[in-house]
Design an enzyme around this catalytic site. Structure first.
Site, mmCIF file in Angstrom:
data_model
loop_
_atom_site.group_PDB
_atom_site.id
_atom_site.type_symbol
_atom_site.label_atom_id
_atom_site.label_comp_id
_atom_site.label_asym_id
_atom_site.label_seq_id
_atom_site.Cartn_x
_atom_site.Cartn_y
_atom_site.Cartn_z
ATOM 1 N N ASP A 46 -57.591 102.436 -28.692
ATOM 2 C CA ASP A 46 -57.406 101.800 -27.390
ATOM 3 C C ASP A 46 -55.992 102.075 -26.882
ATOM 4 O OD1 ASP A 46 -58.231 100.420 -25.166
ATOM 5 O OD2 ASP A 46 -57.772 98.445 -25.991
ATOM 6 N N HIS A 98 -50.370 96.299 -15.697
ATOM 7 C CA HIS A 98 -50.756 95.413 -16.798
ATOM 8 C C HIS A 98 -49.590 95.251 -17.775
ATOM 9 C CE1 HIS A 98 -53.113 93.623 -20.042
ATOM 10 N NE2 HIS A 98 -52.760 94.604 -20.851
ATOM 11 N N GLU A 124 -60.664 92.033 -21.120
ATOM 12 C CA GLU A 124 -59.828 93.101 -20.573
ATOM 13 C C GLU A 124 -60.737 94.112 -19.892
ATOM 14 O OE1 GLU A 124 -57.219 94.646 -23.647
ATOM 15 O OE2 GLU A 124 -55.753 93.059 -23.272
ATOM 16 N N GLU A 159 -61.503 97.502 -18.842
ATOM 17 C CA GLU A 159 -61.042 98.831 -19.241
ATOM 18 C C GLU A 159 -62.110 99.861 -18.927
ATOM 19 O OE1 GLU A 159 -59.265 99.367 -23.065
ATOM 20 O OE2 GLU A 159 -58.505 97.310 -23.173
ATOM 21 N N ASP A 211 -62.422 94.877 -23.682
ATOM 22 C CA ASP A 211 -61.668 94.664 -24.921
ATOM 23 C C ASP A 211 -61.331 93.175 -25.012
ATOM 24 O OD1 ASP A 211 -60.067 94.984 -27.174
ATOM 25 O OD2 ASP A 211 -58.321 95.615 -26.015
ATOM 26 N N ARG A 261 -55.900 85.683 -27.152
ATOM 27 C CA ARG A 261 -54.465 85.798 -26.854
ATOM 28 C C ARG A 261 -53.604 84.966 -27.787
ATOM 29 N NH1 ARG A 261 -54.643 90.454 -24.195
ATOM 30 N NH2 ARG A 261 -55.805 90.329 -22.242
ATOM 31 N N GLN A 288 -53.573 86.878 -31.012
ATOM 32 C CA GLN A 288 -52.931 88.185 -30.797
ATOM 33 C C GLN A 288 -51.414 88.069 -30.709
ATOM 34 O OE1 GLN A 288 -54.010 90.002 -27.034
ATOM 35 N NE2 GLN A 288 -52.426 91.560 -27.231
ATOM 36 N N LYS A 308 -58.149 91.305 -31.565
ATOM 37 C CA LYS A 308 -58.953 92.275 -30.826
ATOM 38 C C LYS A 308 -60.210 92.712 -31.577
ATOM 39 C CE LYS A 308 -55.788 93.409 -27.533
ATOM 40 N NZ LYS A 308 -56.055 93.418 -26.088
ATOM 41 N N THR A 341 -65.862 94.237 -29.067
ATOM 42 C CA THR A 341 -65.508 95.090 -27.932
ATOM 43 C C THR A 341 -66.816 95.532 -27.300
ATOM 44 O OG1 THR A 341 -63.582 95.891 -29.171
ATOM 45 C CG2 THR A 341 -64.235 97.162 -27.227
ATOM 46 N N THR A 373 -56.203 97.984 -20.450
ATOM 47 C CA THR A 373 -56.554 97.159 -19.301
ATOM 48 C C THR A 373 -56.184 97.851 -18.001
ATOM 49 O OG1 THR A 373 -56.130 95.222 -20.641
ATOM 50 C CG2 THR A 373 -56.268 94.875 -18.271
ATOM 51 N N GLU A 420 -53.164 87.596 -17.123
ATOM 52 C CA GLU A 420 -52.348 87.986 -15.966
ATOM 53 C C GLU A 420 -52.672 87.137 -14.750
ATOM 54 O OE1 GLU A 420 -52.174 92.466 -15.484
ATOM 55 O OE2 GLU A 420 -53.598 92.280 -17.115
HETATM 56 MN MN MN Z 1 -57.102 96.613 -24.554
#
Ligand code: MN
Length: 440
Positions: A140, A147, A212, A214, A246, A250, A253, A266, A270, A372, A386
């Site tokens: 990834d 981002h 996310e 993506e 993804d 948080r 992470q 993560k 996915t 992202t 975000e």
């Molecule tokens: Mn990602």
């Protein structure tokens, strides 16, 4: 880059009426590849192409011996339970099959040909998908500067962008085993988090669950260990693109990722959209790779005329959240973000070349995420962390007015993507969705 030819003619029509419906994702100019079987059956999974509201069963078509020459050879590979061998076959084989299917689906195909293909159609409403490839490795990237700045501000307010970001496409090696196809629900993960001001971490179900937005790309012919792929060759190694979510815990992470990068935050799930849109189909929507004045220009190995002329892709993207309340009240899902892939700081070709430049070997069917996709304005952000500014400013969901700083149990997140341009057909990626189940 990939040539524009008669298969991109916006005036082309199929004998299958649903393929000609305005605004559809799967007109005859698209022809994306996936793997499926009839839903609820114990049939073998096999390759298929989406056309209108139908899937063209490539194993059935192969059984009819309907195609000839290079296209027939490519069809035999694309009919398999995974698309790895078809991807390994390379652009000539991909294009031979695209051209043959286009001719057979076009409204001027011979009635005999139409009858054979019609017998190989399955309504999309009646299929279930498997992952399109046996994914050997999943990487990834992290290639949206918007981002990177939005998230960087939350962690390092004075210095949001790491010094490497503008010089190379950054990535981490992800986990292939937990990549799932769209529609697969997943449990809210457990893990360690360090609450603000606490002296010790806690073991807890994720309290800051995020998505996310993506895009993904699949590797076609691989490269041998120790043999990097030059930028000018990179797109010959890319089969096509899809949508990827993804999912990110948080709280887990941000506690765990220094100094080695994402791990449990993560690797719990996915999600991948079922259809892969080929680079051939994307040819009309390519855009220049541009750098704002004053930004560093890429080093020579990440720079060439082709990439500058058309290294980008303008894919329109949206994110919707459908809460349990939306479903209970039969309200449409709330749109929470809208942007384009054209804003990425690095192109897919640059990502592939960077991946191999030290000698790393990529293999057919490997999966790369782009990171992202966040556009230049706050509303174009591709993740809740975000949009809600680290959870401090929850957003309101249209329809129900519910507040979301992060995802709740029962939330279904839906990614969509499409390409649209004057003088070209509109093509789409379908959707990538998944629902959050309560922690097990
Ligand atoms: Mn990602």
């Amino acid at each position: 880059m990939n040539p524009i030819d008669h298969t991109h003619d916006p005036a082309a029509r199929s004998w299958l009426a649903s393929a000609n419906a305005p605004g559809g994702d799967f007109p005859i100019q698209n022809l994306p590849f996936g793997v499926l079987r009839r839903r609820g059956s114990d049939e073998a999974f096999r390759g298929a192409v989406a056309i209108g509201d139908q899937a063209l069963d490539l194993a059935a078509l192969h059984g009819h011996g309907a195609l000839a020459g290079d296209a027939a050879d490519a069809l035999a590979l694309a009919a398999q339970p995974t698309l790895n061998d078809f991807m390994a076959a390379g652009p000539r084989a991909w294009r031979a099959l695209r051209h043959a299917l286009f001719a057979a689906l076009r409204d001027d195909a011979a009635p005999r040909v139409q009858a054979v293909l019609r017998s190989c159609l399955i309504p999309l409403a009646e299929v279930e998908h498997a992952l399109p490839t046996r994914i050997g490795d999943y990487t990834d990237f992290y290639t949206s500067i918007h981002h990177a700045i939005n998230v960087g501000r939350l962690l390092f307010p004075g210095n949001p962008l790491t010094p490497n970001f503008q010089w190379l496409p950054i990535a981490y090696h992800g986990r292939a085993s937990s990549v799932v196809v769209s529609g697969t629900d997943f449990y809210r993960p457990h893990g360690q988090a360090m609450p603000p001001g606490a002296a010790a971490p806690v073991y807890t179900p994720c309290t800051r669950l995020d998505y996310e937005l993506e895009m993904a790309f699949f590797i076609g012919p691989g490269n041998a260990l120790g043999k990097p792929v030059a930028l000018s060759e990179a797109e010959q190694r890319i089969f096509g693109m899809a949508l990827l979510n993804d999912w990110s815990a948080r709280d887990h992470q941000f506690w765990e990722m220094a100094p080695l990068g994402p791990f449990l935050g993560k690797n719990f799930c996915t999600s991948l959209s079922p259809w892969i849109v080929t680079l051939d189909a994307l040819a009309p929507y390519r855009v220049p790779f541009e750098r704002p004045a004053g930004d560093p220009q890429p080093l020579a190995y990440l720079d060439d005329a082709g990439n500058r002329a058309s290294g980008g892709v303008d894919v329109q993207l949206t994110v919707h959240i459908e809460s349990a309340q939306h479903r209970a009240r039969s309200l449409p899902a709330a749109e929470v973000s809208r942007t384009s892939f054209k804003h990425q700081y690095w192109t897919v070709a640059q990502m592939l070349t960077q991946h191999t430049v030290g000698g790393c070997n990529l293999q057919p069917g490997d999966l790369c995420g782009t990171g992202t996709v966040s556009g230049p304005t706050p509303e174009e952000a591709g993740a809740l962390v975000e949009l809600s500014v680290g959870g401090t400013q929850p957003i309101a969901l249209a329809g129900t007015g519910e507040q979301r700083a992060f995802l709740h149990d029962g939330d279904r997140v839906i990614l969509r993507g499409w390409c649209e341009r004057a003088g070209a057909a509109r093509i789409g990626f379908g959707e990538c969705s998944g629902t959050v189940l309560p922690a097990a």
